[in-house]
Design a protein around this motif. Structure first.
Motif, PDB file in Angstrom:
ATOM      1  N   ARG A  25      39.386   2.943 -13.249  1.00 19.28           N
ATOM      2  CA  ARG A  25      39.446   1.633 -13.911  1.00 19.28           C
ATOM      3  C   ARG A  25      38.063   1.179 -14.360  1.00 19.28           C
ATOM      4  N   GLY A  26      37.038   1.593 -13.626  1.00 20.70           N
ATOM      5  CA  GLY A  26      35.673   1.257 -14.014  1.00 20.70           C
ATOM      6  C   GLY A  26      35.250   1.946 -15.296  1.00 20.70           C
ATOM      7  N   ILE A  27      35.730   3.180 -15.505  1.00 20.79           N
ATOM      8  CA  ILE A  27      35.487   3.857 -16.785  1.00 20.79           C
ATOM      9  C   ILE A  27      36.205   3.107 -17.905  1.00 20.79           C
ATOM     10  N   VAL A  28      37.433   2.722 -17.645  1.00 19.53           N
ATOM     11  CA  VAL A  28      38.278   2.087 -18.663  1.00 19.53           C
ATOM     12  C   VAL A  28      37.722   0.745 -19.117  1.00 19.53           C
ATOM     13  N   ASP A  29      37.241  -0.065 -18.168  1.00 15.30           N
ATOM     14  CA  ASP A  29      36.746  -1.390 -18.557  1.00 15.30           C
ATOM     15  C   ASP A  29      35.222  -1.438 -18.706  1.00 15.30           C
ATOM     16  N   GLY A  30      34.561  -0.297 -18.485  1.00 17.40           N
ATOM     17  CA  GLY A  30      33.120  -0.226 -18.686  1.00 17.40           C
ATOM     18  C   GLY A  30      32.281  -0.739 -17.541  1.00 17.40           C
ATOM     19  N   SER A  31      32.912  -1.079 -16.417  1.00 20.72           N
ATOM     20  CA  SER A  31      32.170  -1.677 -15.305  1.00 20.72           C
ATOM     21  C   SER A  31      31.641  -0.659 -14.299  1.00 20.72           C
TER      22      SER A  31
END
Length: 227
Positions: A25-31
């Motif tokens: 999810r961090g890859i997906v939202d850039g976080s």
């Protein structure tokens, strides 16, 4: 249901765990912190190097020309294309020669690769393929699920684009058909195929947990207070 439909349903816990893992999810939202992605890329390069070798061993056990061609072509593709991508990404992440020389596979990466070597050395080509197949299939589903994401980080956008590519989906569909044929031809071995497949699904989930926690060989001992 086909073998792939059955095993996908039976292992859905691990797939959902991967879709919703904070690393993904961090890859997906850039976080996702870039140091965690760097850690992942180094471990993934180790994994892919051995995945290439496992494909080559599988080719040596294949019975038909089509099978031999598939496994050898797949090995060459990963060696030439995906590892070249990693070398490019290494530059962007400023991975030093010292980091490469001192690299140590984390427990999850080491155990996953060992699991696949066990399948290919101690089983036939179909057993090896059952252990190898969850990786591309999962990545394809992740790419499909998050293909419209805009993380705003170049490396993360390229990662999503690679696994949401329609050609990659077509390749995975062909691999599903191959795995289903193996199960149809050898129903007496379906339980072995499922066992290898399940373990690889578990290790795929662990592969996200590994960079998220920056896993190392001393970590669990320290967490449990043994030292």
């Amino acid at each position: 249901m086909t073998f792939c439909e059955e095993v996908r349903k039976e292992t859905d816990l691990y797939w959902e765990g991967s879709f919703n893992h904070p690393f993904v999810r961090g890859i997906v939202d850039g976080s996702l912190p870039i140091e965690k992605f760097k850690y992942y890329i180094l471990q993934d390069a180790y994994y892919l190097k051995h995945y290439t070798k496992i494909l080559a061993i599988a080719a040596s056990k294949a019975d038909t020309n089509d099978e031999i061609t598939y496994f050898l072509n797949s090995a060459r593709f990963i060696n030439e294309a995906e590892l070249e991508l990693h070398r490019t990404v290494f530059n962007e992440l400023e991975v030093s020669e010292e980091e490469i020389e001192q690299f140590e596979p984390a427990p999850a990466a080491y155990n996953y690769v060992s699991h696949m070597y066990n399948a290919v050395h101690n089983g036939d080509v179909a057993e090896a393929f059952a252990a190898m197949f969850p990786c591309p299939w999962l990545y394809q589903e992740i790419g499909e699920k998050y293909k419209d994401a805009k993380p705003g980080v170049k490396l993360y956008e390229e990662w999503i684009a690679m696994y949401s590519n329609p050609e990659f989906k077509e390749s995975v569909e062909n691999q599903k058909a191959m795995m289903n044929r193996y199960a149809e031809l050898h129903p007496e071995k379906v339980h072995i195929y499922k066992s290898h497949f399940l373990k690889s699904c578990y290790y795929e989930w662990k592969f996200w947990e590994m960079p998220w926690t920056l896993e190392n060989w001393e970590q669990e001992v320290k967490e449990y207070g043994f030292v």
